[in-house]
Design an enzyme around this catalytic site. Structure first.
Site, PDB file in Angstrom:
ATOM      1  N   ASP A   1       0.817  -1.224   0.000  1.00 26.01           N
ATOM      2  CA  ASP A   1       0.000   0.000   0.000  1.00 26.01           C
ATOM      3  C   ASP A   1       0.847   1.269   0.000  1.00 26.01           C
ATOM      4  OD1 ASP A   1      -2.359  -1.372   0.021  1.00 26.01           O
ATOM      5  OD2 ASP A   1      -2.646  -1.249   2.192  1.00 26.01           O
TER       6      ASP A   1
ATOM      7  N   ARG B   1      -0.649   4.346  16.671  1.00 28.08           N
ATOM      8  CA  ARG B   1      -1.073   5.359  15.682  1.00 28.08           C
ATOM      9  C   ARG B   1      -0.799   6.795  16.116  1.00 28.08           C
ATOM     10  NH1 ARG B   1      -0.023   1.503  12.604  1.00 28.08           N
ATOM     11  NH2 ARG B   1      -1.729   0.247  11.800  1.00 28.08           N
TER      12      ARG B   1
ATOM     13  N   ASP C   1      -7.850   2.979  11.917  1.00 24.57           N
ATOM     14  CA  ASP C   1      -6.539   3.623  11.868  1.00 24.57           C
ATOM     15  C   ASP C   1      -6.574   5.006  11.205  1.00 24.57           C
ATOM     16  OD1 ASP C   1      -5.159   1.721  13.281  1.00 24.57           O
ATOM     17  OD2 ASP C   1      -4.715   0.501  11.519  1.00 24.57           O
TER      18      ASP C   1
ATOM     19  N   SER D   1      -3.159  -8.990   5.790  1.00 22.79           N
ATOM     20  CA  SER D   1      -2.730  -7.630   6.090  1.00 22.79           C
ATOM     21  C   SER D   1      -2.297  -7.654   7.554  1.00 22.79           C
ATOM     22  CB  SER D   1      -3.899  -6.663   5.885  1.00 22.79           C
ATOM     23  OG  SER D   1      -3.662  -5.496   6.630  1.00 22.79           O
TER      24      SER D   1
END
Ligand code: ARG
Length: 403
Positions: free
Chosen positions: A14, A94, A123, A174
């Site tokens: 990504d 995060r 996220d 993922s």
């Protein structure tokens, strides 16, 4: 000179395609940044890949210690388990990554920042809220969210643009990992009625193959945070690494969770959190030994609210500091040793001791030495039963049904 955008770069598909896409779509230079939160990836390899794809400059930042002391330790003090299951491992990283993004963007005088989050998860919320709170002038670019490409289309784009990517089998999942845990999504895991295949797990032994002998550990806590294993002091990062290794060998920390995401989607999430599972279990037990019943029961609500803030991206809300003022007060006396037994996928607390323990053997014992005068209970029960007794008398008089 072209303007700059700073991208949080993981080295995966990504964010690799994002470098090229941002350059093409926004006609800017892309500065990449990778934060080490203990995900166990070679930073040098990631840096090389970013530059090969076309990043103007790359920042590698080791934030492991900061992650543990400023994020993981707070989560331990708050016994953070979202929906009683998930130790908020991805969620905790995060706000840290987002704050580093903003730091680098400010330093580079960039016009914006970018991340690889989709438009369906939590996220994106955690990144965006933190970035907006720290620097509301920065433009936020989320290529995967804006672009809406499927994984196949991304691979095609990567090939067309000569973007080097790994095609290992692990690409079916993922994965997001840091010191506090590993999250695994996609592929067959999206079928909630299917047991996760063994290849989804990396940090934990299948409990069936875990050692046949239990292992005992003594975990020492100081002011709510873990410090020693069997009396040996470890620095915060080493402590978590070591605990992941030991508990993982015993198959502890596999979590299969039907999770309610902030954006309203119900999703099936798989985690491996060996250290978190053991440490939280030990911490909760020690608190129960030390706090009064009133402190303990009130803290359940505070912990729950803290966890909700962390999960839903509101790390920057001042409420967190207010909750932590209470939490830290309670943790001043959370000092002591907890003995845990690790065996074939399970962790059990089998002993605890603390100079602040409220356990009083003289009161609790059934031996004749007890200082608890049992006749005290008679008067106590008179008062305790009064309202319930009165209500039942009235109910009987009015022939109301029994409760
Ligand atoms: N559901 C978890 C959370 O919201 C994990 C998200 C990240 N996982 C991933 N594999 N990308 O915190």
């Amino acid at each position: 000179m072209k303007k700059k955008v700073v991208l949080a770069y993981s080295g995966g598909l990504d964010t690799s395609v994002s470098i090229k896409w941002i350059q093409q779509k926004y006609d800017v230079n892309v500065v990449t940044m990778t934060i080490d939160v203990g995900q166990g990836k070679e930073l040098k390899t990631i840096e090389k890949r970013a530059i090969a794809i076309g990043a103007l400059k790359h920042y590698s930042i080791d934030a492991k210690e900061e992650f543990v002391t400023n994020y993981v330790f707070r989560a331990i003090k708050a016994n953070a388990l979202y929906e009683s299951k998930y130790p908020v491992s991805s969620a905790l990283s995060r706000p840290l990554i987002a704050s580093k993004l903003v730091d680098v963007a400010n330093k580079e005088e960039a016009i914006g920042v970018a991340h690889g989050c989709t438009g369906k998860g939590n996220d994106q919320v955690r990144f965006d809220v933190t970035i907006k709170s720290l620097n509301p002038d920065l433009k936020i670019i989320a290529p995967v969210r804006e672009w809406k490409l499927s994984r196949d289309e991304e691979i095609k784009y990567a090939e067309e643009n000569k973007i080097p990517i790994d095609y290992t089998s692990k690409n079916i999942y993922s994965i997001d990992q840091n010191l506090w845990g590993r999250s695994i999504e996609c592929g067959v895991l999206e079928q909630p009625d299917h047991e996760p295949p063994e290849d989804a797990y990396e940090w934990t032994t299948d409990p069936v193959n875990a050692p046949d002998k239990p292992e005992y550990l003594s975990i020492g806590f100081n002011k709510g945070v873990p410090r020693t294993i069997n009396g040996k002091k470890l620095n915060p990062t080493d402590f978590i690494f070591k605990m992941n290794k030991i508990a993982g060998q015993h198959g502890i920390g596999r979590i299969d969770h039907m999770e309610n995401r902030l954006v309203g989607i119900k999703s099936r999430e798989i985690y491996e959190c060996p250290a978190a599972t053991v440490i939280l279990e030990a911490h909760k037990d020690l608190e129960k030994t030390i706090l009064t019943r009133h402190e303990w029961s009130f803290k359940q609500q505070i912990d729950n609210q803290w966890t909700l803030l962390a999960y839903t991206g509101l790390w920057m809300d001042p409420l967190r500091h207010a909750l932590e003022a209470f939490i830290n007060k309670t943790q001043e006396k959370v000092i002591g040793e907890v003995k845990v037994k690790l065996y074939k996928g399970s962790v059990q607390v089998v002993g605890r001791s603390s100079p602040y323990s409220l356990y009083d053997l003289n009161l609790a014992t059934y031996e004749s030495s007890s200082t608890f005068d049992q006749t005290w209970s008679i008067g106590f029960i008179e008062l305790w039963s009064m309202p319930t007794k009165a209500a039942n008398i009235v109910m009987k008089k009015n022939k109301t049904e029994k409760p």
